[in-house]
Design an enzyme around this catalytic site. Structure first.
Site, short mmCIF file in Angstrom:
data_model
loop_
_atom_site.label_atom_id
_atom_site.label_comp_id
_atom_site.label_asym_id
_atom_site.label_seq_id
_atom_site.Cartn_x
_atom_site.Cartn_y
_atom_site.Cartn_z
CB CYS A 116 -0.98 -0.01 1.17
SG CYS A 116 -0.43 0.84 2.61
CD GLU A 117 -0.74 5.51 -3.55
OE1 GLU A 117 -0.17 5.09 -4.57
OE2 GLU A 117 -1.57 6.43 -3.57
CD GLN A 157 -8.20 -4.29 -3.34
OE1 GLN A 157 -7.77 -4.38 -2.19
NE2 GLN A 157 -9.26 -4.96 -3.76
CG HIS A 185 -5.50 -3.43 1.96
ND1 HIS A 185 -5.07 -2.37 1.20
CD2 HIS A 185 -6.36 -4.12 1.17
CE1 HIS A 185 -5.64 -2.41 0.01
NE2 HIS A 185 -6.44 -3.46 -0.03
CB CYS A 187 -1.87 -0.68 6.37
SG CYS A 187 -3.04 -0.51 5.03
#
Ligand SMILES: [Zn+2]
Length: 227
Positions: A116-117, A157, A185, A187
């Site tokens: 994830c960015e 996503q 995810h 996170c």
């Protein structure tokens, strides 16, 4: 691992980049993506060393001393190589001589290993991709490779799903493309809300798959959801 040169097509890759940019679907990026790998490796190594030092880790310890180098290699050559279109997969397409009559080809359970960015931690999931061939037939593994290429960069996503759909449309020269991604995810799992079980589903559709009442859309969703 990034693809070997023989399996890449940088000309097509940068065309895809321009196409995604024109659609507003490109990852926000700067010309640094074209910097030489050697230079990227040495800069990231320096920066990561500083992060570790700031955290109070002893870089003279033999278990930690090579971590900055390892992280730099992992970023550039493995988990983020998909930022550089020089590594875009070769997508040889052959002329479609069949009368496919609107039937689609579907590739299921394609591995999605991304990051994830927002937190740079793992996104782990599966993608299902379908397209209806018009004039071109794409090799099956090309669908996997396109998914993999866009997964190998910091992502959200929703954008990942759109990028895969728009790229298959461009390469296979057809609007009729559907992409479904179901992913966990880390996170969400390992920090913040710490939800261990939830997953995120995204869908991006074009052409006949975008018609909400069409049978073909229902069929695609049934197959994608059936695991
Ligand atoms: Zn995140």
């Amino acid at each position: 691992m990034a693809l070997e040169k023989a399996k890449t097509d940088s000309v097509l890759g940068w065309e895809v980049h321009d196409h995604l940019k024109s659609l507003g679907l490109e990852t926000p990026m700067t010309p640094n993506v074209k910097m030489l790998n050697k230079q990227k490796l040495s800069l990231i190594e320096d920066h990561f060393e500083k992060i570790m030092e700031t955290l109070g880790l002893d870089l003279s310890d033999d278990s930690l001393e090579d971590t900055p180098k390892r992280v730099a290699k992992m970023y550039v050559n493995e988990i983020f190589y998909g930022l550089n279109y020089d590594y875009f997969p070769k997508c040889t397409a052959i002329e479609n001589k069949m009368k496919t009559n609107g039937s689609f080809l579907l590739e299921k359970n394609i591995n999605v290993q991304s990051n994830c960015e927002h937190h740079f931690v793992v996104i782990d999931g599966l993608a299902t991709v379908a397209y209806i061939a018009d004039k071109k037939l794409l090799g099956l593994s090309k669908l996997n490779r396109i998914v993999q290429f866009f997964a190998k960069r910091p992502q959200v996503q929703e954008r990942l799903t759109e990028q895969i759909r728009a790229t298959i449309q461009y390469v296979a020269q057809t609007d009729d493309v559907a992409v479904y991604v179901d992913a966990k995810h880390w996170c969400v799992k390992s920090r913040g809300i710490q939800d261990q079980t939830s997953s995120t589903v995204t869908l991006s559709v074009g052409g006949v798959f975008a018609d909400k009442v069409s049978e073909i859309r229902k069929e695609f969703l049934n197959l994608a959801r059936s695991g």
